[in-house]
Design a protein around this motif. Structure first.
Motif, PDB file in Angstrom:
ATOM      1  N   GLY A  36       9.706  10.023 -19.188  1.00 58.56           N
ATOM      2  CA  GLY A  36      10.583  10.698 -18.240  1.00 58.56           C
ATOM      3  C   GLY A  36      10.863   9.838 -17.026  1.00 58.56           C
ATOM      4  N   ARG A  37      11.652  10.389 -16.143  1.00 59.51           N
ATOM      5  CA  ARG A  37      12.010   9.729 -14.892  1.00 59.51           C
ATOM      6  C   ARG A  37      10.864   9.874 -13.890  1.00 59.51           C
ATOM      7  NH1 ARG A  37      16.828  11.656 -10.991  1.00 59.51           N
ATOM      8  NH2 ARG A  37      16.849   9.835  -9.650  1.00 59.51           N
ATOM      9  N   VAL A  38      10.535   8.813 -13.172  1.00 60.53           N
ATOM     10  CA  VAL A  38       9.465   8.816 -12.176  1.00 60.53           C
ATOM     11  C   VAL A  38      10.079   8.607 -10.801  1.00 60.53           C
ATOM     12  CG1 VAL A  38       7.411   7.598 -11.371  1.00 60.53           C
ATOM     13  CG2 VAL A  38       7.748   7.985 -13.810  1.00 60.53           C
ATOM     14  N   LEU A  39       9.617   9.406  -9.820  1.00 59.63           N
ATOM     15  CA  LEU A  39      10.148   9.332  -8.452  1.00 59.63           C
ATOM     16  C   LEU A  39       9.044   9.463  -7.415  1.00 59.63           C
ATOM     17  CD1 LEU A  39      13.090  11.903  -8.746  1.00 59.63           C
ATOM     18  CD2 LEU A  39      13.302   9.427  -8.693  1.00 59.63           C
ATOM     19  N   SER A  40       9.316   9.020  -6.241  1.00 61.95           N
ATOM     20  CA  SER A  40       8.615   9.289  -4.981  1.00 61.95           C
ATOM     21  C   SER A  40       7.092   9.177  -5.018  1.00 61.95           C
ATOM     22  CB  SER A  40       9.028  10.662  -4.432  1.00 61.95           C
ATOM     23  OG  SER A  40       8.730  11.709  -5.319  1.00 61.95           O
ATOM     24  N   PRO A  41       6.544   8.024  -5.362  1.00 63.70           N
ATOM     25  CA  PRO A  41       5.087   7.886  -5.312  1.00 63.70           C
ATOM     26  C   PRO A  41       4.589   7.883  -3.871  1.00 63.70           C
ATOM     27  CG  PRO A  41       6.086   5.758  -5.741  1.00 63.70           C
ATOM     28  CD  PRO A  41       7.201   6.769  -5.756  1.00 63.70           C
ATOM     29  N   ARG A  42       3.438   8.518  -3.642  1.00 60.96           N
ATOM     30  CA  ARG A  42       2.833   8.556  -2.307  1.00 60.96           C
ATOM     31  C   ARG A  42       1.317   8.436  -2.449  1.00 60.96           C
ATOM     32  NH1 ARG A  42       7.473   8.032  -1.596  1.00 60.96           N
ATOM     33  NH2 ARG A  42       8.890   9.269  -0.311  1.00 60.96           N
ATOM     34  N   PHE A  43       0.741   7.469  -1.711  1.00 56.20           N
ATOM     35  CA  PHE A  43      -0.716   7.314  -1.696  1.00 56.20           C
ATOM     36  C   PHE A  43      -1.367   8.492  -0.983  1.00 56.20           C
ATOM     37  CE2 PHE A  43       0.029   2.725  -2.359  1.00 56.20           C
ATOM     38  CZ  PHE A  43      -0.968   2.451  -3.289  1.00 56.20           C
ATOM     39  N   SER A  44      -2.555   8.886  -1.447  1.00 53.96           N
ATOM     40  CA  SER A  44      -3.362   9.866  -0.729  1.00 53.96           C
ATOM     41  C   SER A  44      -3.867   9.219   0.560  1.00 53.96           C
ATOM     42  CB  SER A  44      -4.541  10.321  -1.600  1.00 53.96           C
ATOM     43  OG  SER A  44      -5.397   9.227  -1.889  1.00 53.96           O
ATOM     44  N   PRO A  45      -4.294  10.013   1.541  1.00 52.61           N
ATOM     45  CA  PRO A  45      -4.754   9.440   2.816  1.00 52.61           C
ATOM     46  C   PRO A  45      -5.887   8.418   2.672  1.00 52.61           C
ATOM     47  CG  PRO A  45      -4.419  11.790   3.055  1.00 52.61           C
ATOM     48  CD  PRO A  45      -4.254  11.474   1.596  1.00 52.61           C
ATOM     49  N   ASP A  46      -6.739   8.575   1.647  1.00 52.06           N
ATOM     50  CA  ASP A  46      -7.826   7.612   1.441  1.00 52.06           C
ATOM     51  C   ASP A  46      -7.456   6.491   0.472  1.00 52.06           C
ATOM     52  OD1 ASP A  46      -7.835   8.888  -1.021  1.00 52.06           O
ATOM     53  OD2 ASP A  46      -9.857   9.707  -0.815  1.00 52.06           O
ATOM     54  N   GLY A  47      -6.245   6.527  -0.059  1.00 48.72           N
ATOM     55  CA  GLY A  47      -5.774   5.480  -0.960  1.00 48.72           C
ATOM     56  C   GLY A  47      -6.304   5.550  -2.378  1.00 48.72           C
ATOM     57  N   ARG A  48      -7.083   6.567  -2.704  1.00 50.08           N
ATOM     58  CA  ARG A  48      -7.685   6.657  -4.039  1.00 50.08           C
ATOM     59  C   ARG A  48      -6.733   7.205  -5.106  1.00 50.08           C
ATOM     60  NH1 ARG A  48     -12.600  10.144  -3.793  1.00 50.08           N
ATOM     61  NH2 ARG A  48     -12.781   9.469  -5.950  1.00 50.08           N
ATOM     62  N   TYR A  49      -5.720   7.964  -4.687  1.00 50.61           N
ATOM     63  CA  TYR A  49      -4.808   8.599  -5.643  1.00 50.61           C
ATOM     64  C   TYR A  49      -3.358   8.367  -5.248  1.00 50.61           C
ATOM     65  CZ  TYR A  49      -9.017  10.945  -7.169  1.00 50.61           C
ATOM     66  OH  TYR A  49     -10.281  11.207  -7.640  1.00 50.61           O
ATOM     67  N   ASN A  87      -5.963  17.095   1.895  1.00 49.15           N
ATOM     68  CA  ASN A  87      -6.148  16.990   0.441  1.00 49.15           C
ATOM     69  C   ASN A  87      -5.077  17.742  -0.339  1.00 49.15           C
ATOM     70  OD1 ASN A  87      -6.957  19.556   1.162  1.00 49.15           O
ATOM     71  ND2 ASN A  87      -8.623  19.638  -0.320  1.00 49.15           N
ATOM     72  N   LYS A  88      -3.977  18.079   0.313  1.00 43.00           N
ATOM     73  CA  LYS A  88      -2.869  18.773  -0.355  1.00 43.00           C
ATOM     74  C   LYS A  88      -1.672  17.840  -0.483  1.00 43.00           C
ATOM     75  CE  LYS A  88      -4.454  23.217   0.378  1.00 43.00           C
ATOM     76  NZ  LYS A  88      -4.793  24.072  -0.692  1.00 43.00           N
ATOM     77  N   ILE A  89      -0.914  18.062  -1.517  1.00 44.62           N
ATOM     78  CA  ILE A  89       0.305  17.294  -1.751  1.00 44.62           C
ATOM     79  C   ILE A  89       1.473  18.121  -1.247  1.00 44.62           C
ATOM     80  CG2 ILE A  89       1.787  16.247  -3.491  1.00 44.62           C
ATOM     81  CD1 ILE A  89      -0.854  16.123  -5.241  1.00 44.62           C
ATOM     82  N   VAL A  90       2.329  17.513  -0.438  1.00 45.18           N
ATOM     83  CA  VAL A  90       3.531  18.179   0.062  1.00 45.18           C
ATOM     84  C   VAL A  90       4.703  17.688  -0.783  1.00 45.18           C
ATOM     85  CG1 VAL A  90       5.037  18.554   2.041  1.00 45.18           C
ATOM     86  CG2 VAL A  90       2.572  18.267   2.398  1.00 45.18           C
ATOM     87  N   PHE A  91       5.468  18.625  -1.315  1.00 45.72           N
ATOM     88  CA  PHE A  91       6.633  18.248  -2.113  1.00 45.72           C
ATOM     89  C   PHE A  91       7.831  19.111  -1.761  1.00 45.72           C
ATOM     90  CE2 PHE A  91       4.621  21.535  -4.677  1.00 45.72           C
ATOM     91  CZ  PHE A  91       5.681  22.231  -5.238  1.00 45.72           C
TER      92      PHE A  91
END
Length: 190
Positions: A46-59, A101-105
């Motif tokens: 599928g199409r991949v968009l808008s990657p964002r690192f977690s605040p600690d960079g682990r995810y 620890n939440k993802i905003v979308f």
């Protein structure tokens, strides 16, 4: 001289010396501190968009249409198996940022006319929570309040000279109580 692969690299997200970006409809990671080649993190159909690192960079959270509709996925930043987080059935969705620890979308799943609204979802999944900011496609959080972007054009090429009623706007909340005021009145897009 080493051969350099040319590609269409877009939507970078940076954490310390790591950069994740989209190319060939997949996520790629390069570690600038190690001067290494980029490594493919996903092999999506599928199409991949808008990657964002977690605040600690682990995810890394990102949007993908792997199973039809655009949904939020999370993958360890060093690679691994992606985990689907949302089941919205949204035709349009993109990851905006992380808030603790939440993802905003931003998604259109609750809008009868296709306007973006902002939601949070836990990294373990669950039902997304509407941030109740009204029409909004982007957010930047401060110590107390936040700034949101409303009515972002879907076609980036039209932003330059567009002067119509759906021009993008920036609204701010300095109190943290969801009391937004328009930042500036422009005859065009912000």
């Amino acid at each position: 001289m080493p051969k350099v692969n040319k590609g269409y690299y877009r939507e970078p997200s940076i954490y310390e010396d790591k950069i994740v970006f989209v190319s060939d409809d997949d996520l790629w990671l390069v570690n600038t501190g190690k001067k290494s080649n980029a490594v493919r993190l996903t092999t999506s159909v599928g199409r991949v968009l808008s990657p964002r690192f977690s605040p600690d960079g682990r995810y890394i959270a990102y949007a993908c249409s792997e199973e039809g509709s655009m949904e939020v996925y999370v993958i360890p930043s060093e690679g691994g198996v992606p985990k689907r987080i949302t089941y919205t059935g949204s035709a349009a969705l993109r990851v905006v940022c992380w808030k603790k620890n939440k993802i905003v979308f931003a998604g259109i799943q609750n809008s009868p006319v296709g306007n973006f609204n902002l939601f949070t979802v836990d990294t373990n999944g669950g039902i997304p929570t509407d941030l109740n900011f009204g029409i909004a496609s982007d957010v930047s959080f401060g110590e107390k309040g936040c700034a949101i972007r409303r009515r972002t054009p879907s076609d980036p090429a039209r932003w330059k000279r567009y002067r119509g009623g759906t021009a993008g706007e920036i609204w701010i909340d300095t109190s943290g109580k969801n009391k937004f005021t328009k930042l500036v009145n422009l005859n065009g897009n912000n």
